[in-house]
Design an enzyme around this catalytic site. Structure first.
Site, mmCIF file in Angstrom:
data_model
loop_
_atom_site.group_PDB
_atom_site.id
_atom_site.type_symbol
_atom_site.label_atom_id
_atom_site.label_comp_id
_atom_site.label_asym_id
_atom_site.label_seq_id
_atom_site.Cartn_x
_atom_site.Cartn_y
_atom_site.Cartn_z
ATOM 1 N N ASP A 150 4.673 3.157 4.121
ATOM 2 C CA ASP A 150 3.398 3.147 3.408
ATOM 3 C C ASP A 150 3.401 4.360 2.486
ATOM 4 O O ASP A 150 3.498 5.489 2.948
ATOM 5 C CB ASP A 150 2.256 3.235 4.437
ATOM 6 C CG ASP A 150 0.888 3.290 3.774
ATOM 7 O OD1 ASP A 150 0.813 3.281 2.525
ATOM 8 O OD2 ASP A 150 -0.107 3.361 4.514
ATOM 9 N N ASP A 158 2.423 -0.925 -2.153
ATOM 10 C CA ASP A 158 2.891 0.312 -1.517
ATOM 11 C C ASP A 158 3.060 0.193 -0.002
ATOM 12 O O ASP A 158 3.050 1.204 0.699
ATOM 13 C CB ASP A 158 1.955 1.477 -1.865
ATOM 14 C CG ASP A 158 0.608 1.367 -1.180
ATOM 15 O OD1 ASP A 158 0.202 0.223 -0.873
ATOM 16 O OD2 ASP A 158 -0.028 2.396 -0.942
ATOM 17 N N GLU A 159 3.220 -1.003 0.496
ATOM 18 C CA GLU A 159 3.417 -1.179 1.935
ATOM 19 C C GLU A 159 4.439 -2.271 2.207
ATOM 20 O O GLU A 159 4.217 -3.418 1.832
ATOM 21 C CB GLU A 159 2.100 -1.601 2.614
ATOM 22 C CG GLU A 159 1.074 -0.516 2.683
ATOM 23 C CD GLU A 159 -0.099 -0.921 3.560
ATOM 24 O OE1 GLU A 159 -0.800 -0.028 4.039
ATOM 25 O OE2 GLU A 159 -0.296 -2.134 3.772
HETATM 26 MG MG LIG Z 1 -0.675 3.616 0.895
#
Ligand SMILES: [Mg+2]
Length: 448
Positions: free
Chosen positions: A10, A105-106
Site C-alpha cells: 500500500d 496504490d494497493e
Molecule cells: Mg495508500
C-alpha cells in the site's frame, strides 16, 4: 509455523508522494492534492508532513490553509499517477509477480512456498521498498504486509504506516488484531457494521468468534463466509479461479432487425438485460463490447465487426446506452467494409458484453470515484439507484406474471415492463435463437 502466502503493498499518501517526487522542492514539506481548483474542495491526499498539522484526506482547502499557511496545494494529475503506477509495477515485478491490483496504490502479490517464512518474506519486502526508492523515486513510500490471506496481509500493511514492513502469521492470531476497530477492516462497511451490532458483535474478538454460517447470515450473502475464511487466514477467493468475468447476451437477427437500426434496437434491449443482471450480481462493469456478424450472401460471406468502449466502473445503464450510441456511430462509418459478396448489409447476429467486472466493495470502484469528479460520480450513483429500483419493478412484474401461469407465464407482454420506448413490443425471449447465453465467450471472440 511459517505460512505466509501474500505480500500486500500500500503506497503511503500516494498522490502526494508522486507530487513530491516530481518536484524536489516539495519533498519533506506539507502538501495536499485537490480534485478541483476551489477553496471549498477537499484534499484527496495529504503528505505525511501535512498530516502532522492535522491535515488529512477530506480536509477542506480553507481549513488546511488555516492549519498550515505554508501548505502546498496541487491539482490532481491522474494521468501522471497512472504513469507512475506503471513504473512501480515494473519495479515490483522485478522481485515477485503481482497477483492482483486493487487500486492505483494497493496490490497483492503471491509469495512462492520458499518465501513463506517470516525471515525470507521480510527480506523480499525490504528489497521491494529499497528498489522503489532507488529506482522509481525517493518520495514513493510504501507499507508492506505479509500474511496467509490477502485480507490479513492488507491489515498487516495498514498496521504500520508509513514505511511499514509487517508479517502476520496464523500463530499471531487473533491476539495481534484484538484491538483493531471493526470499521477499519475492509469488508466491514457501514451496513455490515450495523448488522453486526444488531447481532451483538461490536469488537474484533466478537467477529473472530463467529461461525462461518453466522457470518453468512449477518452479511446476508456468501461474502460473509468468504470474509470469515480470509480473516482466519484461508484464501478461498482466488481471482485466477473461474469467476464471472463478463455478462452478455447474443441474438440471431431476423426480419426488421437485420438493418443497422434494427440491430441497434436489439443490442440496446440486450444491454438493458445484461445491465440488470450486472446489478443483480452486485457487479460493476468497466467496459462494453459489441460484436456484429453480417449475413452471408450467395457470392460470399458478410463481414464481422467488434469494438469496445471503456469507462470508470459503473452499474448505470444510462452511461452504457451512451457507449452503445458511440459504438453505433463508428459502426455506421464502417458499414461499407461489412458488405457480403452481393454487396448486401443484412445483420445476422449481435452480441453485447459487459466486462472488466468488479464486485461491489472492490477498492477499484473507489478508484473510479476518485478519478471522476465528485459531482459526476454522485450523479452516477443516483442513476444506479434508479436503475436498481427499475430492476425491482421489472422483477416484481415478472413474478406476478409467473403466478398467472399459462400464456402469461411464457410470454409476458414486454410492453408492460419498464423499458425504453424503442423496445415496446420487443420480446427478447422470442427474438430469434438464443446463443452464447450461459457460455463464457473466448477472449478471441473479442478480436476479429
Ligand atoms: Mg495508500
Amino acid at each position: 509455523m511459517s505460512d505466509l502466502k501474500y505480500l500486500f503493498i500500500d503506497f503511503n499518501a500516494y498522490f502526494a508522494g508522486v507530487e513530491q517526487n516530481d518536484d524536489p522542492a516539495a519533498r519533506g514539506r506539507p502538501l495536499i492534492v485537490v480534485p478541483l481548483k476551489s477553496e471549498h474542495t477537499m484534499a484527496i491526499a495529504a503528505s505525511y508532513e501535512a498530516r502532522q498539522f492535522g491535515i488529512n484526506r477530506g480536509t477542506s482547502v480553507r481549513e488546511a490553509r488555516q492549519l498550515c499557511p505554508d501548505v502546498i496545494i496541487r491539482h490532481a494529475r491522474h494521468d501522471r499517477y497512472v504513469q507512475v503506477h506503471k513504473l512501480l509495477k515494473e519495479e515490483v515485478e522485478r522481485h515477485l509477480p503481482i497477483t492482483k491490483v486493487y487500486s492505483i496504490d494497493e496490490w497483492a502479490c503471491r509469495l512462492a512456498p520458499s518465501e513463506a517464512s517470516r525471515t525470507s518474506a521480510l527480506a523480499i519486502g525490504q528489497k521491494v521498498q529499497r528498489g522503489i526508492l532507488e529506482n522509481v523515486g525517493p518520495s514513493l513510500r510504501s507499507s508492506i504486509g505479509f500474511a496467509p490471506s490477502r485480507l490479513l496481509a492488507k491489515l498487516a500493511a495498514e498496521s504500520h504506516k508509513p514505511d511499514g514492513l509487517t508479517a502476520l502469521e496464523s500463530s499471531d492470531l487473533p491476539h495481534r488484531l484484538e484491538d483493531i476497530r471493526l470499521s477499519k477492516i475492509p469488508g466491514i462497511g457501514p451496513g455490515v457494521l450495523k448488522r453486526l451490532e444488531k447481532a451483538g458483535v461490536t469488537d474484533f474478538m466478537g467477529v473472530w468468534n463467529l461461525q462461518p454460517k453466522q457470518a453468512r447470515k449477518i452479511w446476508g450473502s456468501e461474502q460473509g463466509e468468504r470474509f470469515w475464511y480470509s480473516l482466519h487466514g484461508y484464501e478461498v477467493y482466488e481471482d485466477d479461479q473461474p469467476e464471472k468475468s463478463m455478462i452478455g447476451h447474443s441474438r440471431v437477427l431476423g426480419g426488421e432487425h437485420e438493418t443497422i437500426g434494427g440491430a441497434k434496437v436489439v443490442a440496446t434491449a440486450l444491454l438493458m438485460k445484461a445491465a440488470s443482471r450486472l446489478r443483480h450480481y452486485k457487479r460493476f462493469a468497466g467496459a462494453l463490447t459489441i460484436n456484429i456478424r453480417m449475413r452471408s450472401g450467395r457470392n460470399g460471406p458478410g463481414g464481422r465487426w467488434g469494438s469496445t468502449r471503456r469507462f470508470p466502473l459503473s452499474q448505470d445503464t444510462y452511461g452504457f446506452l451512451k457507449a452503445i450510441d458511440n459504438l453505433w456511430q463508428s459502426l455506421e462509418t464502417q458499414l461499407d467494409d461489412l458488405r457480403d459478396g452481393n454487396g448486401g448489409t443484412r445483420f445476422g447476429n449481435v452480441s453485447v458484453f459487459l466486462h472488466d467486472l468488479a464486485l461491489a466493495g472492490d477498492p477499484k470502484i473507489m478508484q473510479g470515484d476518485l478519478f471522476a469528479e465528485q459531482q459526476v460520480s454522485e450523479r452516477q450513483q443516483t442513476r444506479e439507484k434508479l436503475w436498481t429500483a427499475l430492476d425491482k419493478m421489472n422483477a416484481d412484474l415478472e413474478n406476478r406474471m409467473a403466478k398467472l401461469g399459462g400464456e402469461a407465464r411464457t410470454r409476458p407482454p414486454s410492453g408492460r415492463y419498464v423499458t425504453l420506448a424503442s423496445q415496446m413490443g420487443l420480446d427478447l425471449n422470442y427474438l430469434g435463437a438464443k446463443i452464447a447465453f450461459s457460455r463464457v465467450p473466448e477472449e478471441s471472440e473479442f478480436l476479429f
